[in-house]
Design an enzyme around this catalytic site. Structure first.
Site, PDB file in Angstrom:
ATOM      1  N   LYS A 151       0.851  -1.192   0.000  1.00 53.67           N
ATOM      2  CA  LYS A 151       0.000   0.000   0.000  1.00 53.67           C
ATOM      3  C   LYS A 151       0.888   1.243   0.000  1.00 53.67           C
ATOM      4  O   LYS A 151       1.733   1.419   0.882  1.00 53.67           O
ATOM      5  CB  LYS A 151      -0.879  -0.050   1.253  1.00 53.67           C
ATOM      6  CG  LYS A 151      -2.084   0.835   1.229  1.00 53.67           C
ATOM      7  CD  LYS A 151      -2.937   0.501   2.453  1.00 53.67           C
ATOM      8  CE  LYS A 151      -4.098   1.416   2.612  1.00 53.67           C
ATOM      9  NZ  LYS A 151      -4.744   1.224   3.917  1.00 53.67           N
TER      10      LYS A 151
HETATM   11  C1  E4P Z   1      -8.060   1.945   3.782  1.00 51.45           C
HETATM   12  O1  E4P Z   1      -7.317   1.117   3.285  1.00 51.45           O
HETATM   13  C2  E4P Z   1      -7.731   2.764   4.960  1.00 51.45           C
HETATM   14  O2  E4P Z   1      -7.007   1.980   5.864  1.00 51.45           O
HETATM   15  C3  E4P Z   1      -8.936   3.295   5.699  1.00 51.45           C
HETATM   16  O3  E4P Z   1     -10.140   2.975   5.056  1.00 51.45           O
HETATM   17  C4  E4P Z   1      -8.743   4.686   6.151  1.00 51.45           C
HETATM   18  O4  E4P Z   1      -9.939   5.331   6.453  1.00 51.45           O
HETATM   19  P1  E4P Z   1     -10.213   6.197   7.750  1.00 51.45           P
HETATM   20  O5  E4P Z   1      -8.877   6.584   8.337  1.00 51.45           O
HETATM   21  O6  E4P Z   1     -11.016   7.341   7.309  1.00 51.45           O
HETATM   22  O7  E4P Z   1     -10.982   5.278   8.669  1.00 51.45           O
END
Ligand code: E4P
Length: 188
Positions: free
Chosen positions: A88
């Site tokens: 990622k």
């Molecule tokens: C996705 O891969 C992210 O980890 C996640 O959905 C982040 O979203 P948030 O920080 O708004 O919960």
């Protein structure tokens, strides 16, 4: 339509997997910290445990580095942990370069922190396996997160990109419902 779970909590992952409908896991440094997982080796071991629970589903492991060389080096290490790891990488200029390099090495990537159609298109052109538009965080600032999912799905279909749309930052069941209707490939 794939369902991933956005957590680094092993019990939550085990529970979701027990229903037989879990297709993968997404994590991020905040979620790791929330579980008290700190330090390179602890983080790597945690990813290995997650991969064992998920079986054949994809597990997104986020790089901590923010520069090109650091992201590529870390991406190679993370990908070597397990064949189901998807690296990622944030949607920054260095991140796009890193995605391109890792794609050339057949390492799969998830381009995260996507807030616009043009960012999604850059990630797809660089070869990202997934793009992660942040639906909830766009809604937080009076933008329309679901409209972005619709735009990216249309764009990838029109220009024939294989990159999958992974709807992230999901906050409630209406988000899930609307992502399904919009044609997202994955909701996490
Ligand atoms: C996705 O891969 C992210 O980890 C996640 O959905 C982040 O979203 P948030 O920080 O708004 O919960």
């Amino acid at each position: 339509m794939k369902f991933f779970i956005d957590t680094a909590n092993l019990k939550e992952i085990e529970e979701a997997a027990s229903y037989g409908i879990l297709d993968g896991v997404t994590t991020n440094p905040s979620l790791m910290a929330k579980e008290g997982i700190k330090g390179r080796d602890a983080i790597r071991n945690h990813y290995k445990h997650i991969c064992e629970i998920v079986g054949k589903g994809d597990v997104s492991a986020e790089v901590l580095a923010t520069d090109y060389n650091g992201m590529v080096a870390e991406g190679r290490e993370l990908a070597a942990l397990n064949g189901n790891i998807v690296v990622k990488i944030p949607c920054t200029p260095d991140g796009i370069r890193a995605i391109h390099t890792l794609t050339e090495e057949n390492i799969r990537t998830n381009c995260t922190l996507v807030f616009s159609l043009t960012q999604a298109l850059l990630a797809a052109k660089a070869g990202a396996t997934y793009v992660s538009p942040f639906v909830g965080r766009l809604d937080d600032i009076s933008e329309d997160g679901i409209a972005l999912i619709e735009d990216i799905v249309d764009c990838f279909a029109r220009y024939c990109y294989a990159t999958e749309v992974l709807a992230a930052s999901i906050r409630h069941p209406q988000h899930v419902y609307r992502c399904i209707k919009a044609g997202a490939d994955v909701v996490t």
